[in-house]
Design an enzyme around this catalytic site. Sequence first.
Site, PDB file in Angstrom:
ATOM      1  N   LYS A 120       0.814  -1.219   0.000  1.00 38.75           N
ATOM      2  CA  LYS A 120       0.000   0.000   0.000  1.00 38.75           C
ATOM      3  C   LYS A 120       0.847   1.268   0.000  1.00 38.75           C
ATOM      4  CE  LYS A 120      -4.454  -1.552   1.670  1.00 38.75           C
ATOM      5  NZ  LYS A 120      -5.493  -1.479   2.699  1.00 38.75           N
TER       6      LYS A 120
ATOM      7  N   LYS B 266     -11.447  -4.573  -4.995  1.00 35.99           N
ATOM      8  CA  LYS B 266     -12.490  -3.554  -5.062  1.00 35.99           C
ATOM      9  C   LYS B 266     -11.883  -2.180  -5.310  1.00 35.99           C
ATOM     10  CE  LYS B 266     -13.989  -4.793  -0.837  1.00 35.99           C
ATOM     11  NZ  LYS B 266     -13.755  -5.106   0.602  1.00 35.99           N
TER      12      LYS B 266
ATOM     13  N   LYS C 218      -4.105  -9.219  -7.917  1.00 29.99           N
ATOM     14  CA  LYS C 218      -5.296  -9.711  -7.213  1.00 29.99           C
ATOM     15  C   LYS C 218      -6.540  -8.947  -7.668  1.00 29.99           C
ATOM     16  CE  LYS C 218      -6.204  -8.335  -3.001  1.00 29.99           C
ATOM     17  NZ  LYS C 218      -6.295  -8.054  -1.565  1.00 29.99           N
TER      18      LYS C 218
HETATM   19  P1  AMP Z   1     -11.023  -7.086   1.819  1.00 37.39           P
HETATM   20  O1  AMP Z   1     -11.891  -6.817   0.651  1.00 37.39           O
HETATM   21  O2  AMP Z   1      -9.591  -6.743   1.569  1.00 37.39           O
HETATM   22  O3  AMP Z   1     -11.558  -6.543   3.109  1.00 37.39           O
HETATM   23  O4  AMP Z   1     -11.017  -8.673   1.994  1.00 37.39           O
HETATM   24  C1  AMP Z   1     -12.055  -9.384   2.652  1.00 37.39           C
HETATM   25  C2  AMP Z   1     -11.859 -10.875   2.515  1.00 37.39           C
HETATM   26  O5  AMP Z   1     -11.933 -11.251   1.127  1.00 37.39           O
HETATM   27  C3  AMP Z   1     -10.506 -11.379   3.010  1.00 37.39           C
HETATM   28  O6  AMP Z   1     -10.679 -12.651   3.608  1.00 37.39           O
HETATM   29  C4  AMP Z   1      -9.696 -11.493   1.754  1.00 37.39           C
HETATM   30  O7  AMP Z   1      -8.651 -12.430   1.858  1.00 37.39           O
HETATM   31  C5  AMP Z   1     -10.745 -11.937   0.750  1.00 37.39           C
HETATM   32  N1  AMP Z   1     -10.379 -11.510  -0.602  1.00 37.39           N
HETATM   33  C6  AMP Z   1     -10.285 -10.243  -1.078  1.00 37.39           C
HETATM   34  N2  AMP Z   1      -9.910 -10.225  -2.358  1.00 37.39           N
HETATM   35  C7  AMP Z   1      -9.744 -11.530  -2.713  1.00 37.39           C
HETATM   36  C8  AMP Z   1      -9.359 -12.188  -3.937  1.00 37.39           C
HETATM   37  N3  AMP Z   1      -9.069 -11.491  -5.026  1.00 37.39           N
HETATM   38  N4  AMP Z   1      -9.309 -13.537  -3.934  1.00 37.39           N
HETATM   39  C9  AMP Z   1      -9.619 -14.258  -2.833  1.00 37.39           C
HETATM   40  N5  AMP Z   1      -9.985 -13.695  -1.651  1.00 37.39           N
HETATM   41  C10 AMP Z   1     -10.044 -12.357  -1.591  1.00 37.39           C
END
Ligand code: AMP
Length: 344
Positions: free
Chosen positions: A120, A207, A204
Amino acid sequence: MAEATSKFTPRIFSGIQPSGGLTLGNYLGALKRFVEKQNEGIETIYCLVDLHAITVWQDPEKLRAQTREAAAGFLAAGIDPKRSILFNQSQVPGHAQLAWIFNCVARMGWMGRMTQWKDKTAGKNAEAESLGLFAYPSLMAADILLYHATHVPVGEDQKQHLELTRDIAAKFNHDYGVDFFPITEPVIEGAATRVMSLRDGSKKMSKSDPSDASRINLTDEADAISQKFRKAKTDPEPLPETLDGLKDRPEAKNLVNIYAALAEMTPEAVITEFGGKGFGTFKPALVDLAVAKLSPISTEMKRLMADPAEIDRILGDGAERADAIASPILRQAYDIVGMIRSRP
Ligand code: AMP
Ligand code: TRP
């Protein structure tokens, strides 16, 4: 179950940041598995981590709307607010309170080594980032340990943060000579623990990616889902006959994994079915599958979002139940640390 967690009752905790709309990565890596854990009958606590979201700037009205939208996503995907606890982090003050104690347990060096922090701040002036972004993993450890959670389902990218959570629990227990916090187990399972961008197989799916074409949003309708998969970057070769053949083909591998996770098949079984076939055959099959699985979720999300008061009621009820578990644990942590509590 690992020995270190055995004196603790199995309890699952996980969280998602409401810093944007939910993606297919969140769904396959996290949400879909949250629903499976709920349905296995284990105690499940799921949290929209709004305090984590503000470690980078969030417009207040958008944050509120995104938090409600994420809650709708959880419900539409199958989280039952009677069987699971679903709430937003800021409604339970213990998260921030325990995070402060952990800020005094964790070391600066531990935070500086986190790859998410490094990613980040890559190419930016780290000095200008918020102190909250640096301390982010300490708040995450507090989220989990405030409930004495034993298992945390997440995507691959959160593995290092969960190792740090274990380090914080172990150092607290050691420094104060107690066996108070469990050494939590990460649960990283399935074919899609790391869903990649549809535009770039080395990144990856996220969002926060500026390109909407890089991701499937849980709010996307059938048309958008179809367009994005059809335009997804691939290579000109047909799918290989064995999984090994996907090794140096990140985009093809990503689509196979997505198919496998959506169809609840192994990637091997997908290759058995589609090996030797081109993307002209595979992509339409993937589109049909994704639309069948995802468009009911986006329809249900729309219905739920039309009644924000009901969403707020569900989050409030979840927060009360979460607080009832958290408060006695926080009180004991304060006692262990040596705080006086003499208020009536
Ligand atoms: P976040 O959107 O960063 O708060 O992630 C929330 C959850 O979604 C966490 O458990 C992440 O590891 C999972 N996650 C987010 N992006 C991915 C992705 N591209 N592939 C698999 N898991 C994801
Ligand atoms: N850091 C996680 C992410 O970005 C979100 C999160 C915050 C979390 N607190 C948590 C995940 C506690 C699991 C458990 O994906």
